[in-house]
Enzyme design. Structure first.
Site, short mmCIF file in Angstrom:
data_model
loop_
_atom_site.label_atom_id
_atom_site.label_comp_id
_atom_site.label_asym_id
_atom_site.label_seq_id
_atom_site.Cartn_x
_atom_site.Cartn_y
_atom_site.Cartn_z
N GLU A 167 0.81 -1.22 0.00
CA GLU A 167 0.00 0.00 0.00
C GLU A 167 0.86 1.28 0.00
OE1 GLU A 167 -0.42 -2.64 1.87
OE2 GLU A 167 -2.53 -3.24 1.89
N LYS A 177 3.79 1.70 -1.26
CA LYS A 177 4.33 1.88 -2.61
C LYS A 177 3.32 2.59 -3.51
CE LYS A 177 5.29 -0.96 -6.70
NZ LYS A 177 6.64 -0.53 -7.09
N LYS A 183 23.91 0.71 -0.57
CA LYS A 183 23.45 -0.47 0.16
C LYS A 183 23.41 -0.25 1.66
CE LYS A 183 25.38 -4.46 -0.33
NZ LYS A 183 24.16 -5.28 -0.28
N ARG A 203 10.32 0.78 -4.15
CA ARG A 203 10.60 -0.40 -4.96
C ARG A 203 10.81 -1.64 -4.11
NH1 ARG A 203 11.93 0.25 -10.24
NH2 ARG A 203 11.46 2.36 -10.93
N CYS A 204 10.19 -2.72 -4.55
CA CYS A 204 10.31 -3.98 -3.82
C CYS A 204 10.86 -5.06 -4.73
CB CYS A 204 8.95 -4.43 -3.32
SG CYS A 204 8.19 -3.26 -2.21
N HIS A 238 28.87 -9.61 -16.79
CA HIS A 238 28.42 -8.22 -16.69
C HIS A 238 28.36 -7.86 -15.21
CE1 HIS A 238 25.97 -4.66 -16.79
NE2 HIS A 238 25.08 -5.25 -16.03
N CYS A 247 27.55 -4.41 -12.54
CA CYS A 247 27.02 -3.05 -12.60
C CYS A 247 26.66 -2.51 -11.24
CB CYS A 247 25.76 -3.05 -13.45
SG CYS A 247 24.47 -4.10 -12.83
N HIS A 268 19.58 4.14 -16.87
CA HIS A 268 18.52 4.70 -16.03
C HIS A 268 17.96 5.98 -16.63
CE1 HIS A 268 21.07 2.23 -13.45
NE2 HIS A 268 19.93 1.88 -12.89
N1 GLN Z 1 21.24 -9.39 -18.47
C1 GLN Z 1 20.54 -8.57 -17.52
C2 GLN Z 1 19.81 -7.46 -18.28
O1 GLN Z 1 20.31 -7.05 -19.29
C3 GLN Z 1 21.50 -7.94 -16.54
C4 GLN Z 1 20.78 -7.12 -15.51
C5 GLN Z 1 21.64 -6.60 -14.37
O2 GLN Z 1 22.83 -6.58 -14.43
N2 GLN Z 1 21.05 -6.14 -13.31
O3 GLN Z 1 18.79 -7.01 -17.83
ZN ZN Z 2 23.58 -4.54 -14.85
#
Ligand code: GLN
Ligand code: ZN
Length: 730
Positions: free
Chosen positions: A22, A24, A115, A483-484, A612, A614, A668
């Site tokens: 709620e 959110k 975090k 965000r959840c 990857h 991030c 983003h």
């Molecule tokens: N392969 C995922 C994507 O492209 C990687 C997402 C992530 O690193 N959080 O959405």
């Molecule tokens: Zn990523």
């Protein structure tokens, strides 16, 4: 039982998001202008009331920790620490100031988010440029004067530790923030004699230097004689407080939360005796497994009777758990926030009445021993075996996901509701994949992806396909702001029934001559974003999850995939906190990461293995990649002006250099920085990387973007790569 006074059960925090999220929906409606300030105020008051009532109905008391966005941010605002130009607006429109600081505005970036210890929650980092004078509660934080309710605030020590200080001295800030909080407590007492104060000091659980001790003394110098009916409680929800801390705060009349297994030592060194009340952690506030009460009874029976109250608390706020197992298809033995609170109340009642404490049903599960690290073929040999991929210099690619439009989400919803049969759903997904392939080809991308349209979430998707995991329908946990996430539960070594991703990869590869990357989530990220079983060391968890993921890489390779990407954005997520016992815990974590990554990436030389990353700050975990055998890494970069971690990754390996794609635009943002800026970002890396080692890609996945946005961004990205190629040719 022994000769203790009967213990009482208390909570030190409870999920605020609401059983149906709620809060959110309320916040998001307010941000989008679909709610007037008066409506917002009404809705918030109602949700706060329900939050307190729920706790009282379960355990007979409540913690008023009902912040709207984040407790650190809101503490800073209450102490008058908003930036100078916003400070005067706090009184008129506090929600607007909160929104600007949390989410940014047209011409002003938000305060950063990072975090919260080793959880998946993220707090807002205040930038503090002035000293607080007083504490004025935000309207939605005004103490309600209800009985049996503790009002929470972030403590002065942690405020200093968790903020960025801009020209203010740490000790001066600690002491001014402390004085403001203590003055507020004394003032509250005059109108509400039963006022209870809870001071959250998570940073006191970390190892402390001599300077930290001076900071603590400055923060608490004026805390004596608050004159509250019940001593203020200082919670230490991560790590453990030093005996010295417990004694120092106890002598000032504050009760400090201490772990059950520290009690003996605290009794021995006198810190226990300095406490006005005993507040003991007896249950794991972050685990979804029901807790074992036997150590509690044992401890209580052995304690000296000093006549002071004993309070039993969970280790943390229960905000890191979903609300309830009710309505979920879970086997017995699991407990979320409601069940944990009820359990704690039941333990206290049983201890009072001299009844047996009920032990939870637990099935014992065997986790495999961690395997050896085995070297992959050398980097030069791998380069040679991968040369026939015939990629141009500065190859372009994406991180994996492409826009998850309303159409995609609707398909999944219709599959879930039974409106769409599995075969029809697959046909629709296949069409999305082949369209996406054609689109990437025409945009000029070199290494293609299938787009991840079939995945809701990169961890949940695999958890749903692996035995050993449980997933939930409504198990939402706050990640930040509104965000959840819905973390799966890792209950046993996971096993797949067959390939999990090969079908979609095949559809994609059949539609093009360019290479399509297989796309998986790595074992460390899966473990770190799941609930984990109690008592199983990290290394065994990482290793267990690495097994089906490595098998899946093999299945993709057997199907003909020449490039496979295994995402590991969350390797650092649970890097053990800097507590006094950090070294031993970090050794286990590191060993597990190395073994698991090696197992997954150690594939035949002709398979080009990508990863990857991030997330957050890479520093400590870079060396853990040393024996992974990874060929190419895409690494977030565009939001940072510091390339040092990319340099570290580049230099990490003994057998040559890692190929790296530093993210050239921020996913983003809906905007493209333009091909020139992207090319400049890449140029930056030519200073220390060989041209043949540089890849071109975004910072992360594109699933939250729209097609027109990614069209512009990726067209610019391809242009940037071409610009580099031609500058070299010339
Ligand atoms: N392969 C995922 C994507 O492209 C990687 C997402 C992530 O690193 N959080 O959405
Ligand atoms: Zn990523």
């Amino acid at each position: 039982m022994g000769h203790m006074s009967a213990p009482t059960a208390r909570l030190i925090g409870y999920p605020r998001i609401g059983p149906r999220r709620e809060l959110k929906w309320t916040l998001e409606r307010a941000w989008s202008g679909r709610m007037t300030p008066a409506e917002l105020q009404g809705a918030v008051a109602e949700l706060r009331g329900a939050h307190l009532e729920e706790q009282r109905s379960i355990i007979g008391s409540a913690v008023d920790d009902f912040v709207l966005y984040d407790g650190v941010l809101e503490t800073a605002m209450q102490l008058g620490l908003a930036p100078a130009d916003l400070r005067t607006r706090v009184a008129d429109d506090p929600f607007d100031v909160l929104t600007v600081l949390a989410r940014g505005a047209q011409d002003r970036p938000a305060w950063e988010m990072t975090k919260w210890f080793d959880t998946n929650y993220h707090y807002v980092v205040p930038v503090i440029a002035a000293l607080p004078e007083e504490l004025v509660p935000l309207p939605w934080r005004q103490p309600l004067g209800s009985a049996e309710t503790a009002w929470t605030v972030l403590g002065p020590y942690s405020l200093v530790k968790l903020s960025k200080l801009d020209g203010v001295a740490p000790e001066a800030l600690a002491s001014a923030a402390g004085r403001a909080i203590w003055a507020f407590g004394r003032l509250q007492r005059t109108t509400d004699p039963g006022f209870r104060l809870q001071i959250d000091e998570p940073s006191l659980g970390m190892a402390m230097s001599a300077e930290d001790e001076a900071l603590l003394d400055a923060a608490y110098a004026d805390a004596a004689d608050l004159g509250l009916e019940e001593p203020a409680l200082v919670t230490v929800q991560f790590g453990r407080p030093a005996g010295r801390t417990v004694a120092a705060l106890g002598r000032r009349g504050l009760a400090v939360q201490v772990p059950l297994d520290a009690v003996e030592e605290l009794v021995g060194d006198g810190a226990w005796d300095a406490q006005p009340e005993h507040v003991v952690t007896v249950m794991d506030g972050r685990s979804v497994w029901a807790d074992d009460p036997s150590p509690v009874r044992e401890l209580l029976d052995g304690l000296p009777n000093d006549g002071r109250p004993v309070r039993l608390v969970p280790s943390t706020s229960l905000m890191f758990l979903p609300y309830t197992v009710d309505g979920e298809e879970l086997p017995a033995g699991f407990a979320f926030a409601r069940e944990k609170a009820a359990q704690l109340a039941a333990w206290a009642a049983a201890l009072r009445d001299g009844n047996e404490l009920e032990a939870p049903a637990r099935t014992s599960v065997a986790w495999p021993e961690v395997g050896e690290v085995r070297a992959r073929a050398g980097r030069e040999a791998r380069r040679a075996a991968q040369a026939d991929l015939d990629l141009p210099r500065y190859p372009t690619t994406t991180t994996g996901s492409l826009p998850q439009t309303r159409e995609v989400r609707q398909l999944r919803r219709r599959l879930g509701s039974g409106e769409l049969e599995a075969a029809a759903y697959e046909r629709e997904v296949d069409r999305l994949i082949t369209d996406a392939i054609a689109w990437q080809e025409s945009t000029g991308i070199d290494v293609l992806v299938h787009g991840e349209f079939e995945r809701t979430d990169m961890v949940e998707y695999f958890a749903e396909r692996l035995d050993g995991f449980h997933t939930t329908r409504n198990g939402w946990v706050l990640s930040y702001g509104s965000r959840c996430t819905r973390p799966p539960i890792l209950a046993a070594p996971p096993m797949a029934h067959g390939p999990m991703t090969v079908r979609e990869w095949r559809i994609a590869q059949a539609a093009t001559n360019r290479p399509v990357k297989g796309m998986l989530t790595g074992p460390v990220t899966i473990v770190n974003w799941s609930f984990r079983p109690p008592g199983v060391p990290d290394d065994q968890l990482f290793w267990a999850v690495a097994q089906p993921i490595a098998t899946e890489v093999r299945a993709l390779a057997d199907a003909g995939a020449r490039i496979v990407q295994v995402d590991e954005p969350a390797v650092r997520e649970r890097w053990p906190l800097p507590t006094v016992d950090a070294d031993a815990r970090r050794a286990v974590y590191a060993r597990g990461v190395r073994a698991a990554l090696n197992h997954v990436f150690n594939q035949p030389a002709h398979v080009q293995m990508h990863t990857h990353m991030c997330y957050g700050d890479f520093g400590d975990i870079v060396p853990l990649w040393a024996d992974a055998g990874v060929d190419v890494a895409s690494i977030e970069f565009s939001r940072s002006n510091d390339a040092s971690y990319i340099h570290q990754f580049y230099e990490l390996f003994d057998d040559g250099h890692l190929q790296i794609g530093p993210g050239v635009f921020d996913v983003h943002s809906p905007h493209s920085p333009g091909s020139e800026t992207m090319a400049e970002r890449l140029e930056h890396f030519r200073a220390f990387m060989a041209p043949g080692d540089i890849w071109v890609n975004p910072d992360c996945g594109l699933k939250t973007r729209s097609w027109p946005e990614v069209e512009r961004q990726l067209t610019d990205m391809v242009a940037a790569a071409r610009r580099l190629r031609s500058s070299e040719a010339g």
